[in-house]
Design a protein around this motif. Structure first.
Motif, short mmCIF file in Angstrom:
data_model
loop_
_atom_site.label_atom_id
_atom_site.label_comp_id
_atom_site.label_asym_id
_atom_site.label_seq_id
_atom_site.Cartn_x
_atom_site.Cartn_y
_atom_site.Cartn_z
N ALA A 13 0.83 -1.20 0.00
CA ALA A 13 0.00 0.00 0.00
C ALA A 13 0.87 1.25 0.00
CB ALA A 13 -0.92 -0.02 1.21
N ASP A 17 -3.27 5.57 1.85
CA ASP A 17 -4.26 4.54 1.52
C ASP A 17 -5.05 4.12 2.75
OD1 ASP A 17 -2.46 2.54 -0.99
OD2 ASP A 17 -3.45 4.50 -1.10
N VAL A 19 -6.45 0.94 4.59
CA VAL A 19 -5.99 -0.46 4.63
C VAL A 19 -6.89 -1.25 5.56
CG1 VAL A 19 -4.14 -1.92 5.50
CG2 VAL A 19 -3.59 0.04 4.05
N LYS A 108 4.20 0.21 -1.26
CA LYS A 108 3.93 -0.10 -2.66
C LYS A 108 4.89 0.66 -3.57
CE LYS A 108 -0.06 -0.49 -5.71
NZ LYS A 108 -1.52 -0.23 -5.81
#
Lengths: 108, 120
Positions: A13, A17, A19, A108
């Motif tokens: 991620a 974000d 999650v 990410k």
């Protein structure tokens, strides 16, 4: 013994974000579930207890929900300090506290 | 400051013994249940053993039953884990952990861990 299954095992991620991590129990544990954060080389840190109660000092972007056999940990806006491994733990009965296998949150 | 400090880890041969200690400070140790939790290298967390505040009630994971013994000395604010007949699969970091009263027995305080390596 009560088995705890977390998903996913790894999650990639980006900062900002939302999650969500899921934890499923093999039988009902009511709300006797905790979530921990662990960073490499460090002891686990309690985030959430009784499924949805936020431990003192833990940022409000962390939240927990669920009861019975299905539970979730949500991080509303992922921060750089949140990249870590997360574990659920059931403590429904005294004769065996079980942890999930862990979810590693990666960049990410 | 509320603190748990483990000691006693090290390298031991298969079949050998080791005694871990956990020194508590900053809280009324005798009022709290205690646990040992371990983590093998690169693996997840595994609960090992529980002891009640008085020491009268004890539980073990099946993987250590008959080989490990948990005990406590409330006068010394200390928790112990006697580990006998050690196996390679007992290699792990061992943590002592306190079930919090306000946290309804979730583990709110953990020690830094002590490493146990079972190898010839």
């Amino acid at each position: 013994d009560i088995q705890m299954t977390q998903s996913p095992s790894t999650l990639s991620a980006s900062v900002g974000d939302r999650v969500t991590i899921t934890c499923r129990a093999s039988q009902s544990i009511s709300s006797w579930l905790a979530w921990y954060q662990q960073k490499p080389g460090k002891a686990p840190k309690l985030l959430i207890y009784k499924a949805s109660s936020l431990e003192s000092g833990v940022p409000s972007r962390f939240s927990g929900s669920g009861s019975g056999t299905e539970f979730t940990l949500t991080i509303s806006s992922l921060q750089p300090d949140d990249f870590a491994t997360y574990y659920c733990q059931q403590y429904n009965s005294y004769a065996g506290w079980t942890f999930g296998q862990g979810t590693k949150v990666e960049i990410k | 400051e509320v603190q748990l400090v483990e000691s006693g880890g090290g390298l031991v041969q298969p079949g050998g013994s080791l005694r871990l200690s956990c020194a508590a400070s900053g809280f009324t140790f005798s009022s709290y249940e205690m646990n040992w939790v371990r983590q093998a290298p690169g693996k997840g967390l595994e609960w090992v053993s529980y002891i009640s505040s008085s020491g009268s009630t004890i539980y073990y994971a099946d993987s250590v039953k008959g080989r490990f013994t948990i005990s406590r000395d409330n006068a010394k604010n200390s928790l112990y884990l006697q580990m006998n007949s050690l196996r390679a699969e007992d290699t792990a970091v061992y943590y002592c952990a306190r079930p919090g009263l306000q946290q309804l027995r979730a583990f709110d305080i953990w020690g830094q861990g002590t490493m146990v390596t079972v190898s010839s």
